[in-house]
Design a protein around this motif. Structure first.
Motif, PDB file in Angstrom:
ATOM      1  N   THR A 198       0.633  -1.166   0.300  1.00 19.36           N
ATOM      2  CA  THR A 198      -0.529  -0.112   0.289  1.00 19.36           C
ATOM      3  C   THR A 198       0.849   0.987  -0.247  1.00 19.36           C
ATOM      4  N   PRO A 199       0.270   2.749  -0.110  1.00 20.39           N
ATOM      5  CA  PRO A 199       1.090   3.872  -0.054  1.00 20.39           C
ATOM      6  C   PRO A 199       2.006   3.410   1.864  1.00 20.39           C
ATOM      7  N   GLY A 245       4.722   0.784   4.047  1.00 24.43           N
ATOM      8  CA  GLY A 245       3.633   0.670   2.893  1.00 24.43           C
ATOM      9  C   GLY A 245       2.954  -0.805   2.945  1.00 24.43           C
ATOM     10  N   TRP A 250       0.295   3.534   5.263  1.00 27.72           N
ATOM     11  CA  TRP A 250      -1.194   3.869   4.656  1.00 27.72           C
ATOM     12  C   TRP A 250      -2.339   3.569   6.174  1.00 27.72           C
TER      13      TRP A 250
END
Length: 373
Positions: free
Chosen positions: A233-234, A255, A237
């Protein structure tokens, strides 16, 4: 003092670190590359999951995990350039049947790190806005953290490999212990090389049972497989670790989110299977549905060293001079790893111990019944 350590997972590496920093010379042996088995495969939560479900002996050592890793990270980071990435995320637990005991645990057992509070839905959304609407309450442990265990292992290996008192023997299986007059003189490897040592430490995790015939003691440690998967994920996140029905989400700073975990008796197989992976995925999406928009970048399995009640064997082996144990940590090898290694070092060197060592004594190992042909 010259010490041979059999097994280069977290228990072996931390034991080597503790002993080398006290002036011992250390040889580390592993049947594969260092840091490649269960220690790499785990999640790195610096607390037992649901600590009230574990024996007090497990929690007693686990509480040293975070503070000792913080100290070691400060020392090793300038030398190795590898940060352990101890991530202070806190933990949300959604199992309602655990709320009451969880809320009382920290006070009852004098473990302030396990302090938690009950969150209603508005507070829950402030802490972690991605939690599924089906969860209207959770208990929140603000002081719990995770360590990025592959980086922890990389830093330990890097530091120890440049340490003048340490030698590595990787992909070098140890075949037998050299025992004479109830004293261990050293070890012999699979290719016939012999290495003398003043002391030998067994830190071979799920493979520890292989020594029971030689030491004439039953070693009730066997592998239990756990499977995992990894989302990307970013950065930052997911703000907290999450847990429900023994399934967990562990966010890393970059992330990545580690999702697990299963329990299965598969011998020494580390193969993943579709059904187990789907069960893990379903449980994780149940907690955080928005994860489904992100890619799964890795799937894997590791072998935990199961032992009775998950209480490790740490200390002198019975009836054999100079042979020591540090194995059998089951699901808590990472969070017990630093405390276990310090206790082992203190016992080997005759120092005052950080906890009462009797609860972990290998005297608990029963004498092996010999079958004569």
């Amino acid at each position: 003092m010259h010490i041979a350590i059999i097994g280069a997972g977290i228990s072996g590496l931390m034991s080597a670190l503790e002993l080398a920093e006290q002036g011992c010379s250390v040889d580390i042996f592993d049947q594969q590359l260092a840091g490649q088995a269960a220690s790499w495969a785990g999640g790195g939560i610096l607390s037992p999951m649901y600590p009230w479900r574990y024996a007090p002996e497990v929690n007693q050592l686990a509480q040293y995990g975070k503070p000792l890793y913080q100290i070691w990270n400060e020392k090793l980071l300038p030398i190795t350039g590898i940060d352990f990435q101890i991530h202070d995320t806190g933990m949300l637990i959604f199992d309602q049947e655990d709320f009451e005991i969880g809320l009382n645990y920290a006070t009852r057992h004098q473990e302030p790190m396990q302090h938690c509070e009950l969150l209603n839905r508005p507070k829950l959304e402030k802490i972690n806005p991605y939690i599924s609407q089906q969860f209207q309450q959770a208990i929140y442990f603000p002081h719990l953290s995770n360590v990025r265990n592959p980086r922890l292992l990389q830093s330990l290996i890097c530091y120890l490999k440049q340490h003048p008192a340490v030698r590595f023997f990787e992909q070098c299986p140890v075949e037998k212990l050299m025992i004479q007059n109830k004293k261990v003189q050293g070890i012999e490897t699979e290719d016939g090389q012999k290495f003398s040592a003043d002391h030998v430490v067994i830190t071979s995790g799920a493979w520890s049972q292989q020594w029971q015939q030689q030491i004439q003691r039953h070693i009730p440690v066997h592998p239990v497989q756990g499977q995992m998967l990894l989302f990307k994920t970013p950065e930052n996140w997911l703000p907290t670790m999450c847990m429900n029905r023994v399934m967990y989400l562990i966010p890393r700073q970059d992330g990545h989110i580690v999702c697990g975990s299963s329990m299965a008796e598969t011998g020494f197989s580390t193969a993943v299977d579709a059904d187990t992976q789907q069960n893990i995925l379903t449980a994780c999406l149940e907690m955080v549905p928005e994860l489904k928009q992100f890619p799964i970048v890795k799937r894997w399995a590791g072998l935990r060293p199961s032992s009775p009640q998950g209480i490790p064997y740490i200390g002198a082996m019975p009836e054999l001079e100079n042979l020591w144990a540090n194995f059998g940590h089951f699901r808590n090898g990472l969070c017990m790893g630093s405390g276990s290694a310090r206790l082992l070092r203190q016992l080997v060197l005759g120092q005052d111990t950080l906890v009462d060592p009797n609860a972990y004594s290998p005297l608990r190992l029963k004498q092996q019944d010999l079958i004569s042909c």
